[in-house]
Design a protein around this motif. Structure first.
Motif, PDB file in Angstrom:
ATOM      1  N   LYS A   8       0.839  -1.195   0.000  1.00 17.68           N
ATOM      2  CA  LYS A   8       0.000   0.000   0.000  1.00 17.68           C
ATOM      3  C   LYS A   8       0.873   1.243   0.000  1.00 17.68           C
ATOM      4  O   LYS A   8       2.006   1.224   0.480  1.00 17.68           O
ATOM      5  CB  LYS A   8      -1.000   0.003   1.146  1.00 17.68           C
ATOM      6  CG  LYS A   8      -0.444  -0.099   2.540  1.00 17.68           C
ATOM      7  CD  LYS A   8      -1.617  -0.152   3.526  1.00 17.68           C
ATOM      8  CE  LYS A   8      -1.186  -0.453   4.910  1.00 17.68           C
ATOM      9  NZ  LYS A   8      -2.290  -0.465   5.853  1.00 17.68           N
ATOM     10  N   HIS A   9       0.321   2.285  -0.564  1.00 18.31           N
ATOM     11  CA  HIS A   9       1.023   3.558  -0.667  1.00 18.31           C
ATOM     12  C   HIS A   9       1.396   4.042   0.732  1.00 18.31           C
ATOM     13  O   HIS A   9       0.651   3.839   1.695  1.00 18.31           O
ATOM     14  CB  HIS A   9       0.118   4.580  -1.368  1.00 18.31           C
ATOM     15  CG  HIS A   9       0.848   5.783  -1.831  1.00 18.31           C
ATOM     16  ND1 HIS A   9       1.110   6.847  -0.998  1.00 18.31           N
ATOM     17  CD2 HIS A   9       1.388   6.092  -3.037  1.00 18.31           C
ATOM     18  CE1 HIS A   9       1.768   7.770  -1.673  1.00 18.31           C
ATOM     19  NE2 HIS A   9       1.959   7.334  -2.922  1.00 18.31           N
ATOM     20  N   ASN A  10       2.543   4.662   0.850  1.00 18.78           N
ATOM     21  CA  ASN A  10       3.008   5.145   2.154  1.00 18.78           C
ATOM     22  C   ASN A  10       2.042   6.147   2.791  1.00 18.78           C
ATOM     23  O   ASN A  10       1.998   6.275   4.011  1.00 18.78           O
ATOM     24  CB  ASN A  10       4.405   5.751   2.036  1.00 18.78           C
ATOM     25  CG  ASN A  10       5.459   4.681   1.888  1.00 18.78           C
ATOM     26  OD1 ASN A  10       5.269   3.542   2.296  1.00 18.78           O
ATOM     27  ND2 ASN A  10       6.576   5.027   1.284  1.00 18.78           N
ATOM     28  N   SER A  11       1.265   6.832   1.993  1.00 17.58           N
ATOM     29  CA  SER A  11       0.261   7.752   2.549  1.00 17.58           C
ATOM     30  C   SER A  11      -0.754   6.991   3.394  1.00 17.58           C
ATOM     31  O   SER A  11      -1.226   7.510   4.408  1.00 17.58           O
ATOM     32  CB  SER A  11      -0.471   8.491   1.423  1.00 17.58           C
ATOM     33  OG  SER A  11       0.415   9.314   0.732  1.00 17.58           O
ATOM     34  N   LEU A  12      -1.092   5.766   2.991  1.00 16.85           N
ATOM     35  CA  LEU A  12      -2.010   4.952   3.799  1.00 16.85           C
ATOM     36  C   LEU A  12      -1.319   4.399   5.040  1.00 16.85           C
ATOM     37  O   LEU A  12      -1.930   4.280   6.094  1.00 16.85           O
ATOM     38  CB  LEU A  12      -2.591   3.799   2.972  1.00 16.85           C
ATOM     39  CG  LEU A  12      -3.637   4.158   1.939  1.00 16.85           C
ATOM     40  CD1 LEU A  12      -4.123   2.898   1.220  1.00 16.85           C
ATOM     41  CD2 LEU A  12      -4.810   4.889   2.560  1.00 16.85           C
ATOM     42  N   VAL A  13      -0.051   4.056   4.905  1.00 16.37           N
ATOM     43  CA  VAL A  13       0.707   3.570   6.070  1.00 16.37           C
ATOM     44  C   VAL A  13       0.750   4.657   7.137  1.00 16.37           C
ATOM     45  O   VAL A  13       0.599   4.386   8.328  1.00 16.37           O
ATOM     46  CB  VAL A  13       2.138   3.145   5.663  1.00 16.37           C
ATOM     47  CG1 VAL A  13       2.980   2.828   6.891  1.00 16.37           C
ATOM     48  CG2 VAL A  13       2.105   1.952   4.722  1.00 16.37           C
ATOM     49  N   PRO A  55      -5.561  10.538   2.279  1.00 16.22           N
ATOM     50  CA  PRO A  55      -4.287  11.268   2.296  1.00 16.22           C
ATOM     51  C   PRO A  55      -4.198  12.311   1.186  1.00 16.22           C
ATOM     52  O   PRO A  55      -4.554  12.062   0.037  1.00 16.22           O
ATOM     53  CB  PRO A  55      -3.251  10.157   2.090  1.00 16.22           C
ATOM     54  CG  PRO A  55      -3.920   8.924   2.616  1.00 16.22           C
ATOM     55  CD  PRO A  55      -5.377   9.094   2.255  1.00 16.22           C
ATOM     56  N   GLY A  56      -3.758  13.504   1.563  1.00 18.23           N
ATOM     57  CA  GLY A  56      -3.556  14.581   0.615  1.00 18.23           C
ATOM     58  C   GLY A  56      -4.826  15.320   0.206  1.00 18.23           C
ATOM     59  O   GLY A  56      -4.798  16.144  -0.694  1.00 18.23           O
ATOM     60  N   LEU A 115      -9.649   4.810  -3.125  1.00 19.34           N
ATOM     61  CA  LEU A 115      -8.367   4.265  -2.666  1.00 19.34           C
ATOM     62  C   LEU A 115      -7.568   3.620  -3.798  1.00 19.34           C
ATOM     63  O   LEU A 115      -6.478   3.101  -3.567  1.00 19.34           O
ATOM     64  CB  LEU A 115      -8.620   3.240  -1.547  1.00 19.34           C
ATOM     65  CG  LEU A 115      -9.302   3.783  -0.302  1.00 19.34           C
ATOM     66  CD1 LEU A 115      -9.555   2.669   0.702  1.00 19.34           C
ATOM     67  CD2 LEU A 115      -8.484   4.891   0.320  1.00 19.34           C
ATOM     68  N   LYS A 116      -8.104   3.666  -4.994  1.00 25.44           N
ATOM     69  CA  LYS A 116      -7.491   3.007  -6.142  1.00 25.44           C
ATOM     70  C   LYS A 116      -6.021   3.401  -6.325  1.00 25.44           C
ATOM     71  O   LYS A 116      -5.153   2.551  -6.471  1.00 25.44           O
ATOM     72  CB  LYS A 116      -8.297   3.328  -7.399  1.00 25.44           C
ATOM     73  CG  LYS A 116      -7.874   2.594  -8.620  1.00 25.44           C
ATOM     74  CD  LYS A 116      -8.838   2.900  -9.768  1.00 25.44           C
ATOM     75  CE  LYS A 116      -8.411   2.192 -11.025  1.00 25.44           C
ATOM     76  NZ  LYS A 116      -9.360   2.422 -12.115  1.00 25.44           N
ATOM     77  N   SER A 117      -5.728   4.688  -6.291  1.00 25.18           N
ATOM     78  CA  SER A 117      -4.345   5.136  -6.515  1.00 25.18           C
ATOM     79  C   SER A 117      -3.412   4.787  -5.357  1.00 25.18           C
ATOM     80  O   SER A 117      -2.194   4.850  -5.499  1.00 25.18           O
ATOM     81  CB  SER A 117      -4.307   6.643  -6.788  1.00 25.18           C
ATOM     82  OG  SER A 117      -4.758   7.350  -5.656  1.00 25.18           O
ATOM     83  N   PHE A 118      -3.981   4.394  -4.215  1.00 26.07           N
ATOM     84  CA  PHE A 118      -3.178   4.030  -3.043  1.00 26.07           C
ATOM     85  C   PHE A 118      -2.953   2.516  -2.927  1.00 26.07           C
ATOM     86  O   PHE A 118      -2.173   2.060  -2.111  1.00 26.07           O
ATOM     87  CB  PHE A 118      -3.842   4.532  -1.764  1.00 26.07           C
ATOM     88  CG  PHE A 118      -4.023   6.021  -1.729  1.00 26.07           C
ATOM     89  CD1 PHE A 118      -2.958   6.856  -1.427  1.00 26.07           C
ATOM     90  CD2 PHE A 118      -5.249   6.594  -1.996  1.00 26.07           C
ATOM     91  CE1 PHE A 118      -3.108   8.235  -1.392  1.00 26.07           C
ATOM     92  CE2 PHE A 118      -5.419   7.969  -1.965  1.00 26.07           C
ATOM     93  CZ  PHE A 118      -4.355   8.795  -1.672  1.00 26.07           C
ATOM     94  N   LEU A 119      -3.694   1.740  -3.765  1.00 23.47           N
ATOM     95  CA  LEU A 119      -3.624   0.279  -3.659  1.00 23.47           C
ATOM     96  C   LEU A 119      -3.239  -0.430  -4.961  1.00 23.47           C
ATOM     97  O   LEU A 119      -2.781  -1.566  -4.923  1.00 23.47           O
ATOM     98  CB  LEU A 119      -4.974  -0.276  -3.172  1.00 23.47           C
ATOM     99  CG  LEU A 119      -5.427   0.166  -1.783  1.00 23.47           C
ATOM    100  CD1 LEU A 119      -6.842  -0.322  -1.509  1.00 23.47           C
ATOM    101  CD2 LEU A 119      -4.466  -0.332  -0.716  1.00 23.47           C
TER     102      LEU A 119
END
Length: 162
Positions: A11-16, A84-85, A111-115
């Motif tokens: 997962k994108h670091n923004s979600l982490v 995020p963002g 959440l598509k761009s984060f996963l």
């Protein structure tokens, strides 16, 4: 013989690093991690999928208490987090159905761009590493540390850690 779970959570670091005003339970975090691990690298959309509870690999005394899991998982729909963002809020899932010991679900499209199709600025780890953890704090800390595994160290203030 128990099947070895060898899926990767990416997962994108923004979600982490995302913060929520809600406290997720250990089973909720394990569910999110497991379902993220079921996203194939070739997936282009966050489509409806289904999984049996027994295939989640939870180590928990309530593993066979389906009512308990239904309540745990449906509660996720009441726990939005800030995308995020952005100034917007969303839930992990746009659809979640629990019937006969299985879950039908779809991640929220926002959440598509984060996963999906992660090329850089993401964290990836083996799902089996979090399935044995017994607290939500342990899972969150593991993700934060996995994010900096390549660097070898990370500074986190106590205030941010709390």
């Amino acid at each position: 013989m128990k099947k070895e779970v060898d899926y990767k959570v990416s997962k994108h670091n923004s979600l982490v690093n995302a913060k929520s005003k809600y406290q997720y339970s250990v089973n909720q975090l394990k569910l999110i991690c497991h379902l993220i691990a079921n996203i194939k690298p070739t997936d282009t959309n966050l489509e409806m999928k289904q999984i049996a509870i027994k295939d989640l690999g939870f180590v928990e005394e309530n593993t066979y208490n389906h009512y308990y899991f239904k309540e745990e998982f449906v509660r996720l729909l009441e726990m939005p987090f800030q995308i995020p963002g952005t100034k917007g809020w969303t839930n992990w899932f746009s659809y979640l159905e629990y019937t006969d010991g299985s879950i039908k679900y779809a991640f929220d499209e926002r959440l598509k761009s984060f996963l999906l199709n992660l090329k850089d600025n993401f964290t990836s780890y083996q799902l089996k590493n979090v399935l044995l953890l017994q607290s939500a704090y342990n899972i969150k800390l593991y993700e934060l540390l996995a994010q900096y595994k390549i660097i070898g160290h990370r500074k986190i203030s106590l205030e941010n850690l709390r």
